[in-house]
Design an enzyme around this catalytic site. Structure first.
Site, mmCIF file in Angstrom:
data_model
loop_
_atom_site.group_PDB
_atom_site.id
_atom_site.type_symbol
_atom_site.label_atom_id
_atom_site.label_comp_id
_atom_site.label_asym_id
_atom_site.label_seq_id
_atom_site.Cartn_x
_atom_site.Cartn_y
_atom_site.Cartn_z
ATOM 1 N N TYR A 68 -16.522 -64.182 66.806
ATOM 2 C CA TYR A 68 -16.832 -62.800 66.444
ATOM 3 C C TYR A 68 -18.283 -62.656 65.986
ATOM 4 C CZ TYR A 68 -11.735 -62.508 66.497
ATOM 5 O OH TYR A 68 -10.417 -62.578 66.862
ATOM 6 N N HIS A 113 -8.205 -70.532 69.898
ATOM 7 C CA HIS A 113 -8.541 -69.135 70.222
ATOM 8 C C HIS A 113 -8.502 -68.826 71.729
ATOM 9 C CE1 HIS A 113 -11.480 -65.650 68.964
ATOM 10 N NE2 HIS A 113 -10.428 -65.214 69.628
HETATM 11 P P1 NAD Z 1 -7.432 -52.551 65.768
HETATM 12 O O1 NAD Z 1 -6.548 -52.339 66.933
HETATM 13 O O2 NAD Z 1 -7.009 -52.004 64.455
HETATM 14 O O3 NAD Z 1 -8.839 -51.926 66.206
HETATM 15 C C1 NAD Z 1 -9.971 -51.983 65.415
HETATM 16 C C2 NAD Z 1 -10.860 -50.782 65.729
HETATM 17 O O4 NAD Z 1 -10.252 -49.621 65.188
HETATM 18 C C3 NAD Z 1 -12.235 -50.878 65.076
HETATM 19 O O5 NAD Z 1 -13.170 -50.202 65.883
HETATM 20 C C4 NAD Z 1 -12.058 -50.135 63.779
HETATM 21 O O6 NAD Z 1 -13.246 -49.602 63.260
HETATM 22 C C5 NAD Z 1 -11.118 -49.029 64.207
HETATM 23 N N1 NAD Z 1 -10.298 -48.536 63.097
HETATM 24 C C6 NAD Z 1 -9.600 -49.254 62.183
HETATM 25 N N2 NAD Z 1 -8.977 -48.420 61.326
HETATM 26 C C7 NAD Z 1 -9.281 -47.156 61.728
HETATM 27 C C8 NAD Z 1 -8.934 -45.862 61.252
HETATM 28 N N3 NAD Z 1 -8.159 -45.680 60.183
HETATM 29 N N4 NAD Z 1 -9.436 -44.791 61.905
HETATM 30 C C9 NAD Z 1 -10.225 -44.941 62.992
HETATM 31 N N5 NAD Z 1 -10.599 -46.131 63.481
HETATM 32 C C10 NAD Z 1 -10.115 -47.230 62.859
HETATM 33 O O7 NAD Z 1 -7.642 -54.048 65.472
HETATM 34 P P2 NAD Z 1 -8.554 -55.218 66.164
HETATM 35 O O8 NAD Z 1 -9.871 -55.242 65.500
HETATM 36 O O9 NAD Z 1 -8.466 -55.179 67.630
HETATM 37 O O10 NAD Z 1 -7.725 -56.461 65.687
HETATM 38 C C11 NAD Z 1 -7.630 -56.778 64.304
HETATM 39 C C12 NAD Z 1 -8.004 -58.213 64.072
HETATM 40 O O11 NAD Z 1 -7.098 -59.044 64.781
HETATM 41 C C13 NAD Z 1 -9.388 -58.641 64.551
HETATM 42 O O12 NAD Z 1 -10.382 -58.303 63.605
HETATM 43 C C14 NAD Z 1 -9.194 -60.121 64.702
HETATM 44 O O13 NAD Z 1 -9.265 -60.736 63.435
HETATM 45 C C15 NAD Z 1 -7.758 -60.219 65.213
HETATM 46 N N6 NAD Z 1 -7.695 -60.324 66.697
HETATM 47 C C16 NAD Z 1 -7.591 -61.557 67.239
HETATM 48 C C17 NAD Z 1 -7.563 -61.713 68.618
HETATM 49 C C18 NAD Z 1 -7.459 -63.098 69.203
HETATM 50 O O14 NAD Z 1 -7.294 -64.050 68.481
HETATM 51 N N7 NAD Z 1 -7.554 -63.255 70.494
HETATM 52 C C19 NAD Z 1 -7.644 -60.600 69.447
HETATM 53 C C20 NAD Z 1 -7.711 -59.346 68.866
HETATM 54 C C21 NAD Z 1 -7.732 -59.213 67.477
#
Ligand code: NAD
Length: 309
Positions: A56, A120
């Site tokens: 990240y 990952h």
């Molecule tokens: P998510 O689906 O919640 O999307 C995040 C996005 O939504 C960001 O742009 C954020 O600013 C926005 N957001 C969050 N809360 C909001 C709100 N209340 N209103 C409007 N926008 C909002 O989550 P994500 O980031 O896709 O996934 C969460 C975490 O999961 C990541 O940070 C990571 O640590 C993990 N992850 C891991 C993998 C992997 O291992 N392959 C893949 C995806 C995510």
């Protein structure tokens, strides 16, 4: 805050957890101070599980998170990071690289041990190598006391059943498969439960698809998926509710998921996300939105090697 046991790890994790990828400016260029405040707020709100990766922001998320963790007692949180992915197209699942990777992460994160070390996005590698080389290396790291548990992450659900049939892991992290538009994670839950594997669901907002701002440019969703999500967001707006609210409430209502990772570097969004999950869902609106999303339900995208999809 409610807590659930993360499978056989025995860790009691908060049902909503903190995904630190936005600290690496993955979605937009972030204000670092706001990012640091978000981590502190997460802890204050009772969140005790944090996930990050060297990938990240090409190590930036770990570095920023490390700054925040300096002033937080180590017993306040469980920390998960990853090995094997170092860039959009840069993967190295060799024992030598992942072993070095853990030491680098420990330094950036300012901690002596990691609670959960995950391999990952394993669909980009050879699953044979993951099973026979990477996971045994992670077990050695565990034996050395640098990590407490080991797990795997990735998009195609097939990778979890394939690996679990041949190896033992403590947790899986699935993303974009339990949200309003895609609930296919449910199909593998019986296998995961049978093996008492910790179940981490990431991307309750489908990496931004289910928000007012919409998905970022790099998002792999097809136009048809983006259009359907925008239509659902517009219907929620018309009804006076932010689609992010409905999406968070929907994802958090799955009792089989031990923790759901929410990613944001904006304290206000995190505050809202935590508040929403304790409010009742609007079942009428949920019904309408699921109907709008019906044509694209469980529609996903390929990730990694063709044989792993
Ligand atoms: P998510 O689906 O919640 O999307 C995040 C996005 O939504 C960001 O742009 C954020 O600013 C926005 N957001 C969050 N809360 C909001 C709100 N209340 N209103 C409007 N926008 C909002 O989550 P994500 O980031 O896709 O996934 C969460 C975490 O999961 C990541 O940070 C990571 O640590 C993990 N992850 C891991 C993998 C992997 O291992 N392959 C893949 C995806 C995510």
């Amino acid at each position: 805050m409610n807590y659930r046991t993360l499978g056989k790890t025995g860790l009691r994790v908060s049902v909503i957890s903190y995904g630190a990828s936005p600290l690496g400016s993955v979605f937009r260029d972030i204000d670092e101070q706001a990012g640091l405040r978000t981590v502190h707020l997460a802890i204050d709100l009772g969140i005790n599980f944090i996930d990050v990766s060297p990938f990240y922001g090409l190590t930036r998320a770990e570095t920023v998170l490390g700054k925040a963790l300096k002033s937080i007692a180590r017993d306040k949180y469980y920390l998960a990071t990853k090995v094997g992915r170092y860039g959009t197209d840069t993967f190295d699942f060799s024992a030598e690289r992942v072993t070095r990777s853990v030491d680098e992460s420990l330094q950036r994160l300012n901690v002596d041990y990691i609670d959960l070390i995950q391999c990952h996005d394993i669909e980009f590698g050879s699953l044979d190598q993951v099973i026979n080389e990477t996971l045994p290396a992670l077990r050695r790291i565990q034996q050395a006391g640098k990590a407490r548990f080991i797990g795997i992450t990735g998009l195609p659900l097939k990778i979890f059943t394939t690996v679990l049939a041949q190896a033992e892991v403590d947790t899986i992290l699935s993303y974009c498969h339990y949200a309003l538009n895609d609930s296919s994670l449910d199909k593998v839950i019986p296998v995961l439960k049978e093996k008492d594997v910790g179940i981490i669901n990431a991307s309750p907002l489908s990496m931004g698809l289910l928000t007012e701002r919409g998905a970022p440019g790099w998002h792999p969703a097809s136009q048809v998926l983006r259009d359907a999500s925008a239509k659902a967001a517009s219907w929620c707006r018309h009804k006076g509710i932010d689609i992010a609210q409905l999406a968070m409430q929907f994802a958090l209502a799955n009792p089989n998921v031990h923790t759901t990772l929410s990613g944001t570097a904006n304290p206000e969004n995190l505050r809202k996300n935590v508040a929403w999950i304790n409010q009742p869902i609007d079942t009428q609106l949920l019904h309408e939105v699921l109907h709008i999303l019906e044509p694209i339900h469980d529609m996903t995208w390929p990730s990694g090697r063709p044989e792993n999809n």
